[in-house]
Design a protein around this motif. Structure first.
Motif, PDB file in Angstrom:
ATOM      1  N   SER A  44      10.377   5.007  -3.193  1.00  0.00           N
ATOM      2  CA  SER A  44       9.142   4.323  -3.577  1.00  0.00           C
ATOM      3  C   SER A  44       8.627   4.838  -4.911  1.00  0.00           C
ATOM      4  O   SER A  44       8.953   5.943  -5.352  1.00  0.00           O
ATOM      5  CB  SER A  44       8.084   4.452  -2.478  1.00  0.00           C
ATOM      6  OG  SER A  44       7.952   5.782  -2.034  1.00  0.00           O
ATOM      7  N   GLY A 189      -2.048   3.079  -4.431  1.00  0.00           N
ATOM      8  CA  GLY A 189      -0.889   3.694  -3.788  1.00  0.00           C
ATOM      9  C   GLY A 189      -1.185   5.002  -3.093  1.00  0.00           C
ATOM     10  O   GLY A 189      -0.683   5.274  -1.992  1.00  0.00           O
ATOM     11  N   LEU A 325       3.625  -0.836   2.328  1.00  0.00           N
ATOM     12  CA  LEU A 325       4.781  -0.853   1.431  1.00  0.00           C
ATOM     13  C   LEU A 325       5.263  -2.274   1.187  1.00  0.00           C
ATOM     14  O   LEU A 325       5.579  -3.009   2.124  1.00  0.00           O
ATOM     15  CB  LEU A 325       5.919  -0.015   2.044  1.00  0.00           C
ATOM     16  CG  LEU A 325       7.181   0.142   1.202  1.00  0.00           C
ATOM     17  CD1 LEU A 325       6.908   1.008  -0.020  1.00  0.00           C
ATOM     18  CD2 LEU A 325       8.312   0.750   2.033  1.00  0.00           C
ATOM     19  N   THR A 326       5.318  -2.648  -0.093  1.00  0.00           N
ATOM     20  CA  THR A 326       5.945  -3.898  -0.503  1.00  0.00           C
ATOM     21  C   THR A 326       7.336  -3.559  -1.023  1.00  0.00           C
ATOM     22  O   THR A 326       7.479  -2.654  -1.864  1.00  0.00           O
ATOM     23  CB  THR A 326       5.133  -4.603  -1.600  1.00  0.00           C
ATOM     24  OG1 THR A 326       3.791  -4.791  -1.139  1.00  0.00           O
ATOM     25  CG2 THR A 326       5.737  -5.952  -1.953  1.00  0.00           C
ATOM     26  N   THR A 327       8.354  -4.261  -0.546  1.00  0.00           N
ATOM     27  CA  THR A 327       9.730  -3.865  -0.852  1.00  0.00           C
ATOM     28  C   THR A 327      10.375  -4.782  -1.889  1.00  0.00           C
ATOM     29  O   THR A 327      10.070  -5.970  -1.981  1.00  0.00           O
ATOM     30  CB  THR A 327      10.595  -3.838   0.418  1.00  0.00           C
ATOM     31  OG1 THR A 327      10.618  -5.144   1.003  1.00  0.00           O
ATOM     32  CG2 THR A 327      10.034  -2.843   1.420  1.00  0.00           C
ATOM     33  N   TYR A 328      11.278  -4.179  -2.644  1.00  0.00           N
ATOM     34  CA  TYR A 328      11.988  -4.859  -3.723  1.00  0.00           C
ATOM     35  C   TYR A 328      13.449  -4.417  -3.707  1.00  0.00           C
ATOM     36  O   TYR A 328      13.826  -3.482  -3.006  1.00  0.00           O
ATOM     37  CB  TYR A 328      11.364  -4.508  -5.082  1.00  0.00           C
ATOM     38  CG  TYR A 328       9.938  -4.970  -5.232  1.00  0.00           C
ATOM     39  CD1 TYR A 328       9.637  -6.170  -5.854  1.00  0.00           C
ATOM     40  CD2 TYR A 328       8.879  -4.191  -4.740  1.00  0.00           C
ATOM     41  CE1 TYR A 328       8.320  -6.604  -5.991  1.00  0.00           C
ATOM     42  CE2 TYR A 328       7.570  -4.612  -4.866  1.00  0.00           C
ATOM     43  CZ  TYR A 328       7.292  -5.819  -5.494  1.00  0.00           C
ATOM     44  OH  TYR A 328       5.996  -6.240  -5.618  1.00  0.00           O
ATOM     45  N   MET A 336       8.449  -3.657 -10.596  1.00  0.00           N
ATOM     46  CA  MET A 336       7.521  -2.781  -9.896  1.00  0.00           C
ATOM     47  C   MET A 336       6.655  -2.004 -10.895  1.00  0.00           C
ATOM     48  O   MET A 336       5.435  -1.866 -10.696  1.00  0.00           O
ATOM     49  CB  MET A 336       8.296  -1.809  -8.990  1.00  0.00           C
ATOM     50  CG  MET A 336       9.039  -2.481  -7.844  1.00  0.00           C
ATOM     51  SD  MET A 336      10.362  -1.444  -7.144  1.00  0.00           S
ATOM     52  CE  MET A 336       9.468   0.024  -6.664  1.00  0.00           C
ATOM     53  N   ALA A 345      -0.621  -4.364  -8.066  1.00  0.00           N
ATOM     54  CA  ALA A 345       0.069  -3.957  -6.840  1.00  0.00           C
ATOM     55  C   ALA A 345      -0.942  -3.540  -5.780  1.00  0.00           C
ATOM     56  O   ALA A 345      -2.018  -3.039  -6.094  1.00  0.00           O
ATOM     57  CB  ALA A 345       1.027  -2.808  -7.129  1.00  0.00           C
ATOM     58  N   ARG A 348       1.787   0.693  -1.736  1.00  0.00           N
ATOM     59  CA  ARG A 348       2.943   1.324  -2.375  1.00  0.00           C
ATOM     60  C   ARG A 348       4.053   0.293  -2.547  1.00  0.00           C
ATOM     61  O   ARG A 348       4.179  -0.650  -1.757  1.00  0.00           O
ATOM     62  CB  ARG A 348       3.446   2.468  -1.489  1.00  0.00           C
ATOM     63  CG  ARG A 348       3.901   3.725  -2.231  1.00  0.00           C
ATOM     64  CD  ARG A 348       2.802   4.402  -2.952  1.00  0.00           C
ATOM     65  NE  ARG A 348       3.260   5.678  -3.524  1.00  0.00           N
ATOM     66  CZ  ARG A 348       2.585   6.367  -4.420  1.00  0.00           C
ATOM     67  NH1 ARG A 348       1.447   5.905  -4.878  1.00  0.00           N
ATOM     68  NH2 ARG A 348       3.034   7.516  -4.870  1.00  0.00           N
ATOM     69  N   MET A 349       4.877   0.475  -3.553  1.00  0.00           N
ATOM     70  CA  MET A 349       6.044  -0.386  -3.776  1.00  0.00           C
ATOM     71  C   MET A 349       7.299   0.464  -3.682  1.00  0.00           C
ATOM     72  O   MET A 349       7.335   1.589  -4.156  1.00  0.00           O
ATOM     73  CB  MET A 349       5.971  -1.021  -5.171  1.00  0.00           C
ATOM     74  CG  MET A 349       4.801  -1.972  -5.366  1.00  0.00           C
ATOM     75  SD  MET A 349       4.751  -2.662  -7.049  1.00  0.00           S
ATOM     76  CE  MET A 349       4.225  -1.210  -7.983  1.00  0.00           C
TER      77      MET A 349
END
Length: 354
Positions: A44, A189, A325-328, A336, A345, A348-349
Motif C-alpha cells: 500500500s 490514509g 483500502l482501494t485496490t489497483y 495512485m 483518495a 488507503r490505496m
C-alpha cells in the motif's frame, strides 16, 4: 525452505535521474540467513513514498537508484533463511513486516527510539534506500516480521504495518483517559485509522481536513464532530466551545505546515499535546515562549520498531480496526500517486497481487 521457478519479477521503481517511476523487470532476491523471501500479497501507498518525488527539507534519504518504492506490505513466505530468527517462520506463513534493514536491533536506540538512529549507522529503509514492496517478491528481515492474527486478511492488512502502527502509537502515546478530546488533523490514509483507534480507546474525536471526502471518511470511522478548516471560518471557535476550552491532544497526520501553525490555538492551555506525525515540506516553526511557559507540549510518532509493532497489530485485530483500502494493479501505481497528490483518495490505496 522452499523455492520458486522464476528468476525475475516486475517492480515499480523510482529513478532519481528523471524523477519518475518505471515498471522494470528485475531479479528476484535471495534471502540472507536472517531474512525471509515473501511473495507480496498487498503493498500500500504511504505519503512518505510520494515525498521521493518532491523537493523536501526534512532529510529524506535516497540510496540505491533506481529503487522499488513502498514500505507497507504483507505476504506469504516462500523461502526462509538459515538463521535462527528466520527458522522461527515456515513456508506458507502469512506475515506482515516493517521496513528497517541492516541495523543491529539491539542497541538502546533500536529498542526504544527508532532503528533510524541505530548506533551502527548502517540502517537502510526498504522503499527508500533499498528495494521495497511494490514488486512481486521481497526479502524482509525476520526480526521485523510477524505472523498475521487469524482475523487479519493478508490481502488487506498491509496498511497496518506502517499507517496502522503509526496511527496506533500517535493516539496511544498521547496517554489520554477515556472521555478526553483528541483532534485528528488529516483524516485520510493515516487519519481514518487514527480515528478508529481513538474511538476504540474511548476518546472523543474531532476530525479536521480540507477534503470533503476525507471528512466523510472521518464520520464513517466514528468522529464525533468534523470541520473543514478551509471552508468554515469559525471552526476554531466552534471547536473550543464543543471541548470547553480546547482539545487535550491534537494529532497531526497531515503534511500541511499551515495545519501545524493552527494547532496551538485549539489545544487546552497547560496540558494540551501536539503530536507530530505528518511531515511538511518545510520545517515547522514553534514559538519557544509557548513551550517555555507550558502552553502546550510536543511529541512525535512514527512507523515504530519490531518491539512496538506487535501491540499495535494485536490491538487492531482485537478491535477490528479496518484500513479502508482501494485496490489497483501494479501498473497503476502512478495513478495512485496522482490521486494522493490531488487529495482525491479516500482511506488507503494499495496493489493486491495475484
Amino acid at each position: 525452505m522452499g523455492s520458486i521457478a522464476k528468476k525475475t519479477m516486475r517492480a515499480q521503481q523510482y529513478d532519481a535521474r528523471d524523477n519518475t517511476l518505471h515498471l522494470n523487470e528485475i531479479p528476484i532476491p535471495t534471502p540472507r540467513a536472517h531474512e525471509l523471501l515473501v511473495k507480496i500479497a498487498c503493498a500500500s501507498l504511504c505519503h512518505s513514498d510520494v515525498m521521493l518525488f518532491e523537493p523536501n527539507d526534512q532529510g529524506l534519504i535516497i540510496g540505491q537508484n533506481p529503487v522499488t518504492i513502498g514500505h507497507e506490505g504483507t505476504g506469504t513466505i516462500v523461502t526462509t533463511g538459515s538463521g535462527a530468527e528466520a527458522r522461527k517462520f515456515s513456508k506458507g506463513d502469512e506475515v506482515g513486516f516493517i521496513c528497517p534493514v541492516d541495523c543491529c536491533f539491539e542497541c538502546a536506540n533500536c529498542r526504544n527510539v527508532h532503528n533510524a538512529w541505530c548506533v551502527t549507522g548502517k540502517v537502510r529503509m526498504q522503499g527508500f534506500t533499498v528495494d521495497g514492496y511494490f514488486q512481486e517478491f521481497a526479502v524482509v528481515d525476520a526480526r521485523n516480521a510477524m505472523v498475521l492474527p487469524d482475523s487479519l486478511d493478508v490481502k488487506t492488512a498491509a496498511p497496518l504495518f506502517c499507517a496502522g502502527v503509526t496511527a496506533y502509537h500517535a493516539i496511544e502515546d498521547c496517554n489520554l483517559e477515556p472521555g478526553q478530546w483528541v483532534a485528528v488533523i488529516g483524516c485520510g490514509g493515516l487519519g481514518h485509522l487514527g480515528i478508529q483507534y481513538a474511538k476504540a480507546m474511548g476518546l472523543q474525536v474531532i476530525g479536521l481536513d480540507i477534503a470533503p471526502q476525507a471528512l466523510e471518511e472521518a464520520k464513517k470511522c466514528g468522529a464525533d464532530h468534523v470541520f473543514n478548516s478551509s471552508k468554515d471560518p469559525d471552526w476554531k471557535a466552534k471547536l473550543l466551545e464543543i471541548t470547553s476550552g480546547g482539545v487535550d491532544a491534537a494529532v497531526n497526520f497531515s503534511a500541511s505546515k499551515r495545519s501545524y501553525d493552527d494547532c496551538p490555538a485549539i489545544l487546552r492551555p497547560g496540558q494540551g499535546l501536539l503530536m507530530v506525525v505528518g511531515i511538511p515540506r518545510e520545517p515547522l516553526q514553534l514559538n519557544a515562549l509557548d513551550i517555555a511557559l507550558g502552553r502546550y507540549r510536543v511529541k512525535g510518532a512514527n512507523n515504530g520498531t519490531c518491539y512496538n509493532m506487535r501491540p499495535a497489530i494485536e490491538f487492531s485485530a482485537k478491535h477490528t480496526i479496518q484500513p479502508h483500502l482501494t485496490t489497483y494493479k501494479l501498473e497503476e501505481v502512478p495513478k495512485m500517486i496522482e490521486l494522493m497528490n490531488s487529495h482525491k483518495a479516500q482511506g488507503r490505496m494499495g496493489v493486491v497481487f495475484d
